[in-house]
Write a protein that holds these residues in place. Sequence first.
Motif, short mmCIF file in Angstrom:
data_model
loop_
_atom_site.label_atom_id
_atom_site.label_comp_id
_atom_site.label_asym_id
_atom_site.label_seq_id
_atom_site.Cartn_x
_atom_site.Cartn_y
_atom_site.Cartn_z
N ARG A 253 0.88 -1.10 -0.11
CA ARG A 253 -0.10 0.00 0.09
C ARG A 253 0.93 1.17 0.03
O ARG A 253 1.83 1.37 0.86
N CYS A 254 0.64 2.10 -0.96
CA CYS A 254 1.38 3.43 -1.12
C CYS A 254 0.52 4.68 -0.66
O CYS A 254 -0.50 4.81 -0.88
N SER A 255 1.51 5.58 -0.41
CA SER A 255 0.86 7.00 -0.29
C SER A 255 0.32 7.38 -1.60
O SER A 255 0.54 7.01 -2.61
N THR A 256 -0.40 8.61 -1.54
CA THR A 256 -0.88 9.33 -2.58
C THR A 256 -0.04 9.65 -3.59
O THR A 256 0.27 9.49 -4.72
N GLU B 169 6.80 5.88 -2.50
CA GLU B 169 6.89 5.54 -1.08
C GLU B 169 5.79 4.64 -0.60
O GLU B 169 4.49 4.76 -1.22
N LEU C 23 3.42 2.88 2.27
CA LEU C 23 2.94 2.79 3.76
C LEU C 23 2.93 1.67 4.65
O LEU C 23 2.95 1.49 5.74
N VAL D 23 -3.05 2.34 -4.11
CA VAL D 23 -3.34 3.24 -3.42
C VAL D 23 -4.75 3.46 -3.15
O VAL D 23 -5.59 3.56 -4.25
N ASP D 24 -5.26 3.75 -1.96
CA ASP D 24 -6.58 3.40 -1.45
C ASP D 24 -7.27 2.09 -2.09
O ASP D 24 -8.56 2.51 -2.52
#
Length: 303
Positions: free
Chosen positions: A245-248, A261, A263, A277-278
């Motif tokens: 899972r990645c940041s925006t 990046e 998370l 992402v989300d």
Amino acid sequence: MARRRKGRPITGWMVIDKPAGITSSAVVNKVRWALEAQKAGHAGTLDPDATGLLVVALGEATKALSALTDALKTYEFTVNWGAATSTDDASGEVLEQCEARPSEADVRAMLPDFTGDIMQVPPQVSAVKVDGQRAYDLAREGEVMELAARPLFVETLELVSASRDQVTLRMTCGKGGYVRSIARDMGAALGCLGHVQHLRRVETGHWTEADAVPFSRIEELERTPALDALVRPLVDGLAILPECRCSTAGGHALRHGNPGEMLECQAGTGELAFASVDGAPVAIGEAVAGQFHPKRVFVFADT
């Protein structure tokens, strides 16, 4: 100026229950036409006479086909004893016959020899290339080839049922397995000869027969919203891979082909995974030192 691809930009998966008598490519072409999809492919060929699960990738899902092709697949197949054929299945010409028959105990004792990491010679009628030509094309011309043995991982090989003249087996194996070769080689090892009578793929990756759509439904629902509703989302097919899972901001970097990046990540260093992402898939790649490095990026019209 780049030429626009014809069709609709549909992305996702369809798990088809392929009937006998049709090639895997023909199934893919029918699904693509019925959905008016721009692009389609499949995760592992089934012989025309074989039935069962054929995973069709649509649109951006085709970028994940290599991962699905490498996934373990499970087959149930019936082996007839007493004859070797030119194709190693019932469609071929009988080359040799034998009156000997193995006992059930003999068959069970042989199974470990075909389990684990083994070497397997493909059938004469196979898609293996020989000097740039497919083996099945050369075989149709009457040429007999010396095909090189190839490694295969067989996770399990189990006896389902047995009679005097045939057995039914269930095998889970990795990429590149030829069930017909298992039947041929087992028959030779048991001294009775053998070939495949029936073959069905019952699992591919995490999908089972319960997930499959009968091919007849594609024909019934072609070019309708009801067929669109049977397309599984992209993320469903990626479930065989670990998720990172990645940041925006990380997702923005990934969409431009740069490391992003993370998370949270379920993958080990260098392990093939997918980034999201989300909850939405962004790319396939690997995690290295806290960042996700993309190999294939999913591109959608609204991104």
